[in-house]
Structures are given as C-alpha cells and as structure tokens.
Scaffold this active site. Structure first.
Site, PDB file in Angstrom:
ATOM      1  N   ARG A 197     -46.726   6.644  64.300  1.00 61.21           N
ATOM      2  CA  ARG A 197     -46.591   7.231  62.885  1.00 61.21           C
ATOM      3  C   ARG A 197     -47.906   7.610  62.386  1.00 61.21           C
ATOM      4  O   ARG A 197     -49.020   7.010  62.875  1.00 61.21           O
ATOM      5  CB  ARG A 197     -46.045   5.812  62.451  1.00 61.21           C
ATOM      6  N   THR A 228     -37.142  15.722  60.383  1.00 53.72           N
ATOM      7  CA  THR A 228     -37.267  14.899  61.370  1.00 53.72           C
ATOM      8  C   THR A 228     -36.218  15.390  62.379  1.00 53.72           C
ATOM      9  O   THR A 228     -35.166  16.283  62.407  1.00 53.72           O
ATOM     10  CB  THR A 228     -36.882  13.426  60.916  1.00 53.72           C
ATOM     11  N   ASN A 241     -41.885  14.739  58.252  1.00 51.56           N
ATOM     12  CA  ASN A 241     -41.109  14.399  57.054  1.00 51.56           C
ATOM     13  C   ASN A 241     -40.332  15.453  56.361  1.00 51.56           C
ATOM     14  O   ASN A 241     -39.338  15.991  57.155  1.00 51.56           O
ATOM     15  CB  ASN A 241     -42.240  13.971  55.956  1.00 51.56           C
ATOM     16  N   SER A 283     -41.192   3.877  57.131  1.00 51.18           N
ATOM     17  CA  SER A 283     -40.247   5.026  57.479  1.00 51.18           C
ATOM     18  C   SER A 283     -38.602   4.560  57.718  1.00 51.18           C
ATOM     19  O   SER A 283     -38.456   3.270  57.610  1.00 51.18           O
ATOM     20  CB  SER A 283     -40.600   5.180  58.968  1.00 51.18           C
ATOM     21  N   GLY A 292     -32.752  12.783  58.863  1.00 48.36           N
ATOM     22  CA  GLY A 292     -32.070  12.515  57.542  1.00 48.36           C
ATOM     23  C   GLY A 292     -32.867  11.655  56.754  1.00 48.36           C
ATOM     24  O   GLY A 292     -31.898  11.057  55.579  1.00 48.36           O
ATOM     25  N   GLY A 293     -34.015  11.299  56.530  1.00 51.35           N
ATOM     26  CA  GLY A 293     -34.780  10.538  55.666  1.00 51.35           C
ATOM     27  C   GLY A 293     -34.130   9.371  55.482  1.00 51.35           C
ATOM     28  O   GLY A 293     -33.760   8.641  56.555  1.00 51.35           O
TER      29      GLY A 293
HETATM   30  O1  DON Z   1     -40.094   8.730  58.514  1.00 49.64           O
HETATM   31  C1  DON Z   1     -39.184   8.718  57.582  1.00 49.64           C
HETATM   32  O2  DON Z   1     -38.099   8.061  57.269  1.00 49.64           O
HETATM   33  C2  DON Z   1     -38.998  10.418  57.090  1.00 49.64           C
HETATM   34  N1  DON Z   1     -40.129  10.832  57.080  1.00 49.64           N
HETATM   35  C3  DON Z   1     -38.048  10.857  57.807  1.00 49.64           C
HETATM   36  C4  DON Z   1     -37.895  12.390  57.367  1.00 49.64           C
HETATM   37  C5  DON Z   1     -36.657  12.963  57.718  1.00 49.64           C
HETATM   38  O3  DON Z   1     -35.670  12.489  58.393  1.00 49.64           O
HETATM   39  C6  DON Z   1     -36.206  14.217  57.248  1.00 49.64           C
HETATM   40  N2  DON Z   1     -35.197  15.046  58.002  1.00 49.64           N
HETATM   41  N3  DON Z   1     -33.955  15.443  57.540  1.00 49.64           N
END
Ligand code: DON
Length: 566
Positions: free
Chosen positions: A102, A375, A395, A446, A467-468
């Site tokens: 990370r 991501t 991100n 994360s 997908g955050g």
């Molecule tokens: O680490 C995390 O949770 C975020 N930075 C992930 C970002 C992400 O999945 C964006 N994608 N759609």
C-alpha cells in the site's frame, strides 16, 4: 441443485488460439473453463501475458508480476507503477499469506494538510495533482513477490510486457471514452498534453515507449531503480515541480509488509482475506458472520429479505470500519473482538425485518477496553496449484492524473483514502475518525479485498474487485451467489449488485436491475433507495474450482475483462 445448474448450463468453448488449447472469451452463463491454470484480469492482453508466463513453466507469482505490469501498460486507468495494492495467496501446499504494498503518506504530510485556514476540507487537494500522491508501493511489491516466490528471472517475466509497451495495445471503446472524459483533468494536473490526452479512436494502437524504457531499467537495476535510482529521481523531480512534497527520503524509506491474512469461517468455507491497512477482510468477515444464521438460500437471490439482511449487516460493519480501522502500525485494532461471534450477534440484535435501522441511530459497536473509483483486481491459479488474488490501485481513475511523461506512468491520489477531517466523506462517501487520520509515513485505510476461499481444506475460489467502498460488498455478494444461490462463477459475477455503507444512509442499487416491487417494499420499511448514481457496482474477476477439478473464470461483463486458461 448446483449439479443441475451445471448440467443445464450451456458451455461455450471459444477459439483455440495456439497449439496449447488456450481458451479465451467469455460465455454468457458459464465463464471460461480451464483444465490446469487460469488468469482473469481487466484486459485480455494482460490475462494473455500472465498465461504465457505459466505456459513457459512460471508459477502464479511470476504470472502475478507479468499480469500486473501488463495492466500498467494496457489499463492505465488503474494498472500502475505509481500506485500500490495487496496480494493474498495460497500455495499448493496450503500455506497462506498476504503482501501489503500500500502507498504511504509522505514524511512531510500532516493531519490537517487538506484543510483551509477555517478548517474546511479542500477535497480537490487530496484528489487531483501532486499533493494527492502517496509514496508508491507497486514496484516494491513486485520485487518482494519475486524474491520470495518467483521462479523465473525478472527479465523473462517482463519481456512480453516490454514488448506490449513497445508494440502497443488496441484501445477499446470503453477506454477511448475514458480518455476523452478525463482529458481536461489530465491537463489541469499536468499543465500539458500527456500521452493519453491525445485524440484516439477505438481500435487505434497505443504505444508507450517511455514505459518500455522504465521497465527495461527495472529489469537491469531491480527495485533500487525506482526507490533510489533514475526513475525515482525523475518522478520526485516532476512531483516537486508540480508542488508536491514527496521526496527521495520517502522512497528510500518505503517498505512492504508480509501480513497474516484475516481468517474467517463461514459455514463450511474458510475465508482468507486482506487484513489492515485494508478494511476489506475484517468488514467482509463481520458481514459474513452477521448473516451466517439467516437462510438466504430460502429467501432467494436479491429478494426483499436477502437485501434487508445484507444491508443491515453491511450498515453495522461499515460503522465499525469508520471508527476502528486504520494502519495497524499506527493504531491498535481490536481484530479478534470485531470478528467474535458474541460481539457480532449483539450487533445484529437490533435488526428486524419490519423496519430499517436508521444509520443515525447506530454507531460503531462498543468493545470493552478499546480507546480510542480506480482500482483493478486479478486472480490467477497456476498448474502447480498456487493461487493468488491481487487488487491494485491508483485510487481514482488515473489516480492524481499526474503523469510522468518521461517515465510513462500515472501517480496515485491515494491520500484521499485518509480521513481529511473526522466525519467529512472522501470520494467514496466514506467517513473516518482518528484511526484513519493522516500522519507522516502512515498507510491510508483501504477497502480492497483480495480474497481466497478454501472449502474442505482445499482451494475453492479466488475473488476481488475494484469499486472503492463497494469492493467489500461486491466480493461478499459474489461469494454468496455461488455458496448460497448455486450460481456458476460467471453468473455470480454477472448478477446485479447493491450496497450499503452505513453513511450515507441509503442502499445503492445498480440501475434498472431491481424490480419496482422490491424497491417499493424497501421504501415502505424505511430504507432510502439510490438507484442510478453509480452506473456499475464493482468489477469482479474471480476463479472457482469446479467439483471435477477444473477451473471456471468469471470475468466481469461490466468491463473489458477477460479470462484465459489452459
Ligand atoms: O484502497 C481503496 O479502498 C481505494 N483506493 C480503492 C479505489 C477503487 O477501488 C477505485 N475503483 N473503482
């Protein structure tokens, strides 16, 4: 029941590419089936390069490195050198582990760095341009993986990736749309027209000779090329020129961590997932334990009752995430308590099918003694029985949009995953507290959830998603779709998804995928419905071991994702 589904499922084997019976493309109801080994990723070029490494005798870890770097070339949206990620693995002899590469906050960062004089958050500052960039971990991650598990020389692993960067990849329709969508932001961040801001048509070939050169220097000089050498220096110079605070000292101090995965029993499955600094494993585990005693298979897939049970468990788990979770090297996390059955049963005590629990009435749980969008995911199983699940990110889409033209890669905006101010939402609407406040050298929390699942002590599934905040619930639903609702891997990935994260207090639904009857019933019970703000939820790439020992790849229809195997 599962057998019946298999029996009636039409299996399409499509195109044998070369003499080794490479199966590509995706069938509607069942994904690509492979006898021995399989790679599923966000781009067919990257999946094919990963598979080519396996065909040359390499293992899943060699293929991980090749696939990951091929994504950096052909999927700059999220594939990266300037970002970070996590890997969960299970070797052929059953050993499991997790690698944390990370990003970190630069040494010159500080708790209130994204606030103005009046204490208001400046959201753009943690999202666009040089101040948004965390210290990248990807290159350290691939060299650490290679050192511990690699079986082929790095030069051989990166050879097809370098060729891909030199010869180019074909721009897909989705990609072309994204280049146009982000052109203005590319310009704002770089004050220049970068490679990806030029005009392309779908089907054009895009070459990245600068990235090919960077990769060649990595082959020659190893990890030090990025953290001490020319590549690092050029990157830091560019960042500082654009007003950033990241320094060579940050790069020199960067290191990865091997961590013990989160292990959770769910019925007859053993879930092995990412521990902090990802919230993925803990939140997934909490939700699974909270729903374990509800007969979801009787309620039915995406039925009113199933949606209620999942939503209420998600709401409670995300409330805990917001309070308790952060970088374990900086904060004490009561992992065992958060995952204990007694605690989780008490959390679900207030649930009723009659009425939604308003998030405003719900806080994080009390644990005695405790004070205190882009991501990409890929999954690989090799012919030796090793399995990996890797989620990696910049991100946001193309990260900070800052692109080092000379080096050929984007830099992340991972700093936005910190909590800039207690209670103020980040780009995924997630709020955080002290546990996830910014501190020099600290890793931002994360949601990435690379996960491997065992059944009866053997490998059963590798799964993950971008997908955050919706990553965790996408992974959750994919697992349940197979384990509780008897779907094939591809059906499980295809099925419409929904998501709740405590705050905002609403259920997010994939548009047009849920009946008005169900949405209406939910509204009556006091649930707020958000249908349509997000076009898709998650983009899952997964592998399932079938009862006959073969593998099924599930490549998400929502992207250009592809499974290939032999
Ligand atoms: O680490 C995390 O949770 C975020 N930075 C992930 C970002 C992400 O999945 C964006 N994608 N759609």
């Amino acid at each position: 029941m599962r057998k019946l589904v298999y029996l009636f499922t039409i299996i399409l084997f499509v195109s044998c590419k070369n003499s080794e019976d490479v199966v590509s493309s995706v069938a509607a109801e069942r994904g690509v089936i492979a006898e021995k080994a399989i790679v599923v990723s966000a781009r067919k070029e990257a999946s094919a390069i990963g598979l080519s490494i396996l065909q040359k005798g390499g293992n899943a870890f060699d293929a991980m490195i090749a696939t990951k770097m091929a994504l950096a070339v052909s999927y700059p949206f999220a594939g990266n050198l300037g970002g970070g990620g996590f890997m969960v693995y299970r070797t052929a002899n059953g050993e499991t582990g997790a690698l944390d590469y990370r990003e970190k906050a630069p040494l010159l960062s500080s708790k209130n760095m994204y606030l103005d004089e009046d204490g208001n958050v400046l959201p753009q500052k943690s999202r666009l341009g040089a101040m948004a960039v965390g210290v990248p971990g990807t290159v350290a991650g691939i060299f650490e993986t290679h050192e511990r598990f690699g079986s082929m020389p790095i030069a051989k692993i990166l050879e097809p990736v370098i060729q891909l960067a030199e010869k180019g990849f074909v721009i897909t329709e989705k990609q072309q749309r994204n280049f146009i969508k982000y052109r203005q932001l590319f310009f704002e961040a770089n004050q220049d027209t970068i490679l990806f801001a030029r005009t392309y048509a779908e089907g054009d070939t895009l070459k990245n000779p600068a990235l090919a050169k960077t990769l060649k220097r990595l082959v020659k000089n190893g990890r030090a090329e990025f953290y001490e050498g020319e590549t690092g220096e050029k990157m830091v110079n560019y960042l500082q020129e654009k007003g950033g605070i990241l320094s060579m000292e940050d790069l020199e101090e960067y290191h990865t961590h091997w961590r013990d995965p989160v292990n959770v029993k769910f019925k007859n499955l053993n879930i092995i997932s990412m521990p902090p600094p990802s919230s993925g494993g803990i939140v997934l585990g909490q939700i699974l334990k909270m729903i374990e005693d509800f007969p979801l298979d009787e309620y039915g897939h995406n039925s009113l009752k199933t949606i209620q049970v999942l939503t209420e468990a998600e709401r409670r788990a995300y409330a805990d995430r917001s309070f308790y979770l952060g970088d374990p090297d900086y904060v004490d996390i009561p992992v065992d308590s958060l995952l204990s059955s007694g605690y989780l049963d008490r959390r679900m005590n207030t649930f009723s099918f009659e009425k939604a629990t308003p998030s405003s009435s719900l806080e994080h749980g009390k644990i005695p003694g405790y004070e205190s969008d882009e991501t990409t995911h890929f999954s690989i199983v090799d012919q030796y029985g090793n399995a990996i699940a890797v989620t990696t990110t910049l991100n946001g889409a193309y990260g900070s949009k800052l692109y080092v033209e000379e080096l050929g890669f984007f830099l992340n905006n991972e700093m936005d995953d910190f909590s800039s101010k207690p209670g103020f939402p980040n780009m995924f609407g997630l709020i955080g507290a002290e546990a996830n406040a910014i501190a020099p050298g600290k890793k931002m929390l994360s949601s990435m959830t690379p996960t491997i699942i065992e059944k009866n002590g053997e490998f059963w599934m590798s799964v993950g998603s971008p997908g955050g905040s919706t990553i965790i619930t996408s992974v959750l639903q994919t697992i349940l779709n197979v384990s509780e609702f008897d779907m094939t891997m591809q059906q499980a990935v295809n099925a419409p998804r929904f998501h709740h994260q405590w705050l905002p207090d609403e259920i997010l639904f994939e548009p047009s995928a849920f009946s008005e009857e169900i949405l209406g019933s939910l509204r009556k019970k006091g649930y707020n419905i958000n249908e349509g703000e997000s076009t898709i939820i998650g983009k899952v790439d997964a592998i399932l071991k079938l009862p006959d020992g073969r593998y099924e790849g599930g490549a998400d229809r929502r992207g250009d994702d592809a499974a290939v195997g032999f």
